[in-house]
Scaffold this active site. Structure first.
Site, PDB file in Angstrom:
ATOM      1  N   LYS A 200      33.882  27.908  39.123  1.00  7.23           N
ATOM      2  CA  LYS A 200      33.287  29.150  38.600  1.00  7.23           C
ATOM      3  C   LYS A 200      33.360  29.129  37.079  1.00  7.23           C
ATOM      4  O   LYS A 200      32.444  29.556  36.409  1.00  7.23           O
ATOM      5  CB  LYS A 200      34.013  30.381  39.139  1.00  7.23           C
ATOM      6  CG  LYS A 200      33.383  31.664  38.597  1.00  7.23           C
ATOM      7  CD  LYS A 200      33.998  32.904  39.166  1.00  7.23           C
ATOM      8  CE  LYS A 200      35.397  33.157  38.640  1.00  7.23           C
ATOM      9  NZ  LYS A 200      35.431  33.516  37.207  1.00  7.23           N
TER      10      LYS A 200
ATOM     11  N   HIS B 185      42.133  31.024  44.419  1.00 11.04           N
ATOM     12  CA  HIS B 185      43.282  30.196  44.009  1.00 11.04           C
ATOM     13  C   HIS B 185      43.896  29.514  45.238  1.00 11.04           C
ATOM     14  O   HIS B 185      44.313  28.357  45.173  1.00 11.04           O
ATOM     15  CB  HIS B 185      44.363  31.060  43.353  1.00 11.04           C
ATOM     16  CG  HIS B 185      43.945  31.689  42.056  1.00 11.04           C
ATOM     17  ND1 HIS B 185      43.727  33.028  41.914  1.00 11.04           N
ATOM     18  CD2 HIS B 185      43.718  31.131  40.833  1.00 11.04           C
ATOM     19  CE1 HIS B 185      43.386  33.297  40.654  1.00 11.04           C
ATOM     20  NE2 HIS B 185      43.372  32.162  39.984  1.00 11.04           N
TER      21      HIS B 185
ATOM     22  N   SER C 175      37.129  36.567  41.524  1.00  9.81           N
ATOM     23  CA  SER C 175      37.685  36.534  40.169  1.00  9.81           C
ATOM     24  C   SER C 175      38.765  37.595  40.096  1.00  9.81           C
ATOM     25  O   SER C 175      38.631  38.665  40.707  1.00  9.81           O
ATOM     26  CB  SER C 175      36.574  36.863  39.162  1.00  9.81           C
ATOM     27  OG  SER C 175      37.136  37.249  37.923  1.00  9.81           O
TER      28      SER C 175
END
Ligand code: PAF
Length: 292
Positions: A153, A37, A189
């Site tokens: 992703k 992020h 993730s």
């Protein structure tokens, strides 16, 4: 960095910024922020002059039995991380009632695509993409971005969102950001937090399988069945992996392919479960011209 909770407050702020000539960039997230992020946010900074990060765990994109209740949430920690980047101007963290005024379970209006959800994650996550497309439309309506960034992703999500803005004529540019990986290749993730030590070590088969598919295509393999079998074989090397799919589809419409045509772009994508973690990975590949 300003924290905004209400949909109307966010819209007022975005409108005022737009009137002042600012170029607004949005990074939608569900929190549980990690380095992936933060890379998106740094990229966002280069796309405009006001960065909004939304943090909202969207109930409607979790299928029954999925991890909605357990999804990692810590708004204060996330806001601290965002503050430290020095790159974020607004955090939009609405409540469920703000984004679903009639209630998430009673929502009557949805954005969805049948065609683009027939393959990959679509059949395995009932209602997931309908929830994503609907909430992203709401986020666009509140945050009024000129540009929005998403991680590659989630390739199927990215392709759906590109089609969303193209076909519904939404005035926002969708940009994809390359997947950020651990040194051994595992894609970052929020759900990696669920992995046991053993599963974490074995989860590397996901990136290995799509990298092998990419290499095979670039080396001239054109038979989709052979590439899919290669990805499956690599994932099965991990005893704890429960394979969900290993597919090669066209990036234009996410449909399966029989053979790979030179010059076309394809997506080699996999999903597998390790314990309660469901992980995905992929590679975008442009099929090279046949060798003379
Ligand atoms: O990719 C995600 O984190 C979510 O699907 C998104 C785009 C923030 C919508 O809830």
């Amino acid at each position: 960095m300003e924290r905004v909770q209400s949909a109307s407050g966010m819209r007022r702020r975005a409108d005022a910024l737009r009137c002042g000539g600012r170029r607004l960039v949005l990074v939608p997230t569900m929190g549980g922020l990690h380095r992936g992020h933060l890379a998106l946010i740094r990229a966002a900074q280069k796309q405009g002059d006001h960065v909004t990060v939304s943090i909202f765990v969207n109930p409607t994109q979790f299928a029954p039995g999925e991890d909605y209740a357990d999804y990692p949430t810590d708004l204060d920690r996330d806001c601290m991380l965002l503050e430290e980047t020095g790159a974020v101007d607004t955090v939009f963290a609405p409540t469920v009632d703000e984004l679903y005024p009639t209630g998430a379970a009673r929502q009557a209006m949805w954005v969805q695509s049948e065609l683009l959800t027939r393959h990959l994650c679509g059949p395995h996550r009932q209602g997931h993409f309908r929830g994503v497309l609907t909430v992203v439309t709401k986020l666009f309506s509140c945050c009024r971005p000129h540009v929005a960034l998403f991680g590659l992703k989630d390739a199927q999500q990215y392709i759906l969102l590109k089609r969303l803005v193209a076909e519904l004529l939404l005035d926002v540019v969708i940009l994809g950001h390359e997947t950020v990986r651990e040194p051994d290749g595992l894609a970052l993730s929020s759900r990696n937090a669920y992995l046991s030590r053993t599963d974490r070590a074995q989860a590397v088969v996901l990136s290995r399988s799509v990298t092998a598919a990419r290499r095979a295509i670039l080396n001239g393999e054109r038979r989709v069945t052979v590439i899919e079998a290669l990805m499956q074989r690599i994932i099965r090397q991990a005893p704890s992996a429960r394979l969900e799919y290993a597919e090669v589809v066209s990036t234009a419409d996410l449909q399966p392919l029989e053979a790979l045509l030179p010059g076309t772009e394809v997506l080699a994508a996999v999903a597998a479960r390790f314990g309660k973690a469901r992980l995905i990975d992929n590679q975008f590949v442009t099929v090279p011209a046949a060798r003379a």
